[in-house]
Motif scaffolding. Structure first.
Motif, PDB file in Angstrom:
ATOM      1  N   GLU A  49      11.361  -1.632   2.581  1.00  0.00           N
ATOM      2  CA  GLU A  49      10.611  -2.486   1.665  1.00  0.00           C
ATOM      3  C   GLU A  49       9.124  -2.144   1.715  1.00  0.00           C
ATOM      4  O   GLU A  49       8.478  -1.980   0.686  1.00  0.00           O
ATOM      5  CB  GLU A  49      10.848  -3.952   1.999  1.00  0.00           C
ATOM      6  N   GLN A  50       8.595  -1.983   2.918  1.00  0.00           N
ATOM      7  CA  GLN A  50       7.175  -1.649   3.076  1.00  0.00           C
ATOM      8  C   GLN A  50       6.896  -0.224   2.594  1.00  0.00           C
ATOM      9  O   GLN A  50       5.902   0.015   1.902  1.00  0.00           O
ATOM     10  CB  GLN A  50       6.754  -1.807   4.540  1.00  0.00           C
ATOM     11  N   ILE A  51       7.757   0.719   2.947  1.00  0.00           N
ATOM     12  CA  ILE A  51       7.565   2.116   2.544  1.00  0.00           C
ATOM     13  C   ILE A  51       7.580   2.237   1.022  1.00  0.00           C
ATOM     14  O   ILE A  51       6.728   2.899   0.427  1.00  0.00           O
ATOM     15  CB  ILE A  51       8.661   3.011   3.166  1.00  0.00           C
ATOM     16  N   ILE A  52       8.537   1.594   0.388  1.00  0.00           N
ATOM     17  CA  ILE A  52       8.660   1.692  -1.069  1.00  0.00           C
ATOM     18  C   ILE A  52       7.489   0.997  -1.752  1.00  0.00           C
ATOM     19  O   ILE A  52       6.903   1.538  -2.699  1.00  0.00           O
ATOM     20  CB  ILE A  52      10.024   1.146  -1.536  1.00  0.00           C
ATOM     21  N   THR A  53       7.110  -0.176  -1.271  1.00  0.00           N
ATOM     22  CA  THR A  53       5.972  -0.885  -1.862  1.00  0.00           C
ATOM     23  C   THR A  53       4.702  -0.047  -1.755  1.00  0.00           C
ATOM     24  O   THR A  53       3.957   0.099  -2.730  1.00  0.00           O
ATOM     25  CB  THR A  53       5.780  -2.261  -1.182  1.00  0.00           C
ATOM     26  N   ASN A  54       4.448   0.526  -0.571  1.00  0.00           N
ATOM     27  CA  ASN A  54       3.267   1.379  -0.391  1.00  0.00           C
ATOM     28  C   ASN A  54       3.320   2.597  -1.320  1.00  0.00           C
ATOM     29  O   ASN A  54       2.310   2.995  -1.897  1.00  0.00           O
ATOM     30  CB  ASN A  54       3.148   1.850   1.056  1.00  0.00           C
ATOM     31  N   SER A  55       4.509   3.183  -1.442  1.00  0.00           N
ATOM     32  CA  SER A  55       4.669   4.365  -2.294  1.00  0.00           C
ATOM     33  C   SER A  55       4.447   4.032  -3.758  1.00  0.00           C
ATOM     34  O   SER A  55       3.839   4.810  -4.498  1.00  0.00           O
ATOM     35  CB  SER A  55       6.061   4.971  -2.111  1.00  0.00           C
ATOM     36  N   ILE A  56       4.918   2.882  -4.184  1.00  0.00           N
ATOM     37  CA  ILE A  56       4.716   2.466  -5.579  1.00  0.00           C
ATOM     38  C   ILE A  56       3.233   2.244  -5.848  1.00  0.00           C
ATOM     39  O   ILE A  56       2.696   2.731  -6.853  1.00  0.00           O
ATOM     40  CB  ILE A  56       5.526   1.184  -5.885  1.00  0.00           C
ATOM     41  N   GLN A  57       2.559   1.546  -4.944  1.00  0.00           N
ATOM     42  CA  GLN A  57       1.137   1.266  -5.141  1.00  0.00           C
ATOM     43  C   GLN A  57       0.316   2.550  -5.202  1.00  0.00           C
ATOM     44  O   GLN A  57      -0.541   2.700  -6.070  1.00  0.00           O
ATOM     45  CB  GLN A  57       0.626   0.337  -4.044  1.00  0.00           C
ATOM     46  N   SER A  58       0.593   3.492  -4.295  1.00  0.00           N
ATOM     47  CA  SER A  58      -0.174   4.749  -4.321  1.00  0.00           C
ATOM     48  C   SER A  58       0.176   5.589  -5.541  1.00  0.00           C
ATOM     49  O   SER A  58      -0.682   6.263  -6.106  1.00  0.00           O
ATOM     50  CB  SER A  58       0.012   5.539  -3.021  1.00  0.00           C
ATOM     51  N   SER A  59       1.421   5.521  -5.992  1.00  0.00           N
ATOM     52  CA  SER A  59       1.824   6.270  -7.185  1.00  0.00           C
ATOM     53  C   SER A  59       1.182   5.699  -8.442  1.00  0.00           C
ATOM     54  O   SER A  59       0.752   6.453  -9.319  1.00  0.00           O
ATOM     55  CB  SER A  59       3.349   6.265  -7.334  1.00  0.00           C
ATOM     56  N   ILE A  60       1.115   4.378  -8.545  1.00  0.00           N
ATOM     57  CA  ILE A  60       0.457   3.742  -9.697  1.00  0.00           C
ATOM     58  C   ILE A  60      -1.022   4.123  -9.708  1.00  0.00           C
ATOM     59  O   ILE A  60      -1.571   4.458 -10.763  1.00  0.00           O
ATOM     60  CB  ILE A  60       0.637   2.211  -9.667  1.00  0.00           C
ATOM     61  N   ALA A  61      -1.643   4.108  -8.532  1.00  0.00           N
ATOM     62  CA  ALA A  61      -3.063   4.476  -8.457  1.00  0.00           C
ATOM     63  C   ALA A  61      -3.268   5.932  -8.862  1.00  0.00           C
ATOM     64  O   ALA A  61      -4.278   6.273  -9.482  1.00  0.00           O
ATOM     65  CB  ALA A  61      -3.588   4.246  -7.037  1.00  0.00           C
ATOM     66  N   GLU A  62      -2.302   6.782  -8.539  1.00  0.00           N
ATOM     67  CA  GLU A  62      -2.432   8.210  -8.817  1.00  0.00           C
ATOM     68  C   GLU A  62      -2.096   8.581 -10.255  1.00  0.00           C
ATOM     69  O   GLU A  62      -2.804   9.362 -10.878  1.00  0.00           O
ATOM     70  CB  GLU A  62      -1.533   9.001  -7.868  1.00  0.00           C
ATOM     71  N   CYS A  63      -1.012   8.008 -10.793  1.00  0.00           N
ATOM     72  CA  CYS A  63      -0.588   8.470 -12.127  1.00  0.00           C
ATOM     73  C   CYS A  63      -0.453   7.366 -13.161  1.00  0.00           C
ATOM     74  O   CYS A  63      -0.028   7.621 -14.281  1.00  0.00           O
ATOM     75  CB  CYS A  63       0.694   9.292 -12.030  1.00  0.00           C
ATOM     76  N   GLY A  64      -0.826   6.125 -12.830  1.00  0.00           N
ATOM     77  CA  GLY A  64      -0.769   5.036 -13.802  1.00  0.00           C
ATOM     78  C   GLY A  64       0.650   4.603 -14.108  1.00  0.00           C
ATOM     79  O   GLY A  64       1.596   5.028 -13.450  1.00  0.00           O
ATOM     80  N   THR A  65       0.791   3.768 -15.122  1.00  0.00           N
ATOM     81  CA  THR A  65       2.107   3.219 -15.469  1.00  0.00           C
ATOM     82  C   THR A  65       2.570   3.623 -16.862  1.00  0.00           C
ATOM     83  O   THR A  65       3.631   3.200 -17.301  1.00  0.00           O
ATOM     84  CB  THR A  65       2.080   1.677 -15.380  1.00  0.00           C
ATOM     85  N   GLU A  66       1.778   4.424 -17.566  1.00  0.00           N
ATOM     86  CA  GLU A  66       2.132   4.775 -18.940  1.00  0.00           C
ATOM     87  C   GLU A  66       3.398   5.622 -19.020  1.00  0.00           C
ATOM     88  O   GLU A  66       4.235   5.415 -19.882  1.00  0.00           O
ATOM     89  CB  GLU A  66       0.969   5.510 -19.641  1.00  0.00           C
ATOM     90  N   ASP A  67       3.521   6.602 -18.152  1.00  0.00           N
ATOM     91  CA  ASP A  67       4.695   7.488 -18.160  1.00  0.00           C
ATOM     92  C   ASP A  67       5.640   7.038 -17.051  1.00  0.00           C
ATOM     93  O   ASP A  67       5.514   7.433 -15.891  1.00  0.00           O
ATOM     94  CB  ASP A  67       4.261   8.937 -17.951  1.00  0.00           C
ATOM     95  N   TYR A  68       6.615   6.204 -17.441  1.00  0.00           N
ATOM     96  CA  TYR A  68       7.527   5.603 -16.466  1.00  0.00           C
ATOM     97  C   TYR A  68       8.292   6.649 -15.667  1.00  0.00           C
ATOM     98  O   TYR A  68       8.439   6.540 -14.466  1.00  0.00           O
ATOM     99  CB  TYR A  68       8.498   4.651 -17.188  1.00  0.00           C
ATOM    100  N   LYS A  69       8.780   7.699 -16.337  1.00  0.00           N
ATOM    101  CA  LYS A  69       9.550   8.736 -15.635  1.00  0.00           C
ATOM    102  C   LYS A  69       8.675   9.462 -14.613  1.00  0.00           C
ATOM    103  O   LYS A  69       9.101   9.694 -13.485  1.00  0.00           O
ATOM    104  CB  LYS A  69      10.149   9.749 -16.610  1.00  0.00           C
ATOM    105  N   ALA A  70       7.450   9.789 -14.987  1.00  0.00           N
ATOM    106  CA  ALA A  70       6.533  10.448 -14.042  1.00  0.00           C
ATOM    107  C   ALA A  70       6.248   9.533 -12.862  1.00  0.00           C
ATOM    108  O   ALA A  70       6.211   9.982 -11.711  1.00  0.00           O
ATOM    109  CB  ALA A  70       5.242  10.843 -14.751  1.00  0.00           C
TER     110      ALA A  70
END
Length: 142
Positions: A49-70
């Motif tokens: 849960e913590q690993i996935i949450t951290n990964s999602i937050q860093s991914s959103i910061a890196e590539c945004g939410t516009e391209d869901y597949k990316a």
């Protein structure tokens, strides 16, 4: 080999395999009644849960939410990378399992609770965390 009932257990997903490679267990106590008993088993797993949450937050910061597949690909990549790094938060669980004496000492019998812990419910946690983080991200933009 010390646990019976896992014959059909084979992690297969891109996240399930690295997770299962990092699951460890230790028998802390066995209460015997003749040749059978109940074992108290401590299971240490990556804290998905913590690993996935951290990964999602860093991914959103890196590539945004516009391209869901990316975004999805980046999150999976980050989770897998974290699990392979051996540098992640862990979670400890205690479960009771049936035990029986054997020539090698004892055998444990797998049960639903143990199998749920060692499988990590990776895909379910991943989907729920991603949905929650995207909802949070969306409400923060409002």
């Amino acid at each position: 080999n010390q646990i019976q009932g896992l014959d059909n257990y084979a992690p297969s997903g891109t996240l399930s395999k690295p997770f299962s490679d990092q699951v460890f267990y230790e028998v802390s106590d066995i209460s015997w009644n003749g040749s059978s008993g109940t074992a108290e088993v401590n299971v240490i797993t990556p804290d998905l849960e913590q690993i996935i949450t951290n990964s999602i937050q860093s991914s959103i910061a890196e590539c945004g939410t516009e391209d869901y597949k990316a975004l999805l690909d980046k999150v999976r990549e980050n989770v897998e990378s974290t699990l392979l790094s051996n540098d992640y938060p862990t979670s400890e669980h205690t479960v009771e399992m049936d035990a029986k004496q054997s020539n090698e000492g004892y055998l444990l019998s797998s049960n639903e609770e143990f199998e749920k812990i060692i499988s990590g419910n990776v895909e379910e946690i991943f989907f729920n965390a991603l949905t929650e983080e995207l909802a949070n991200e969306s409400s923060n933009k409002s």
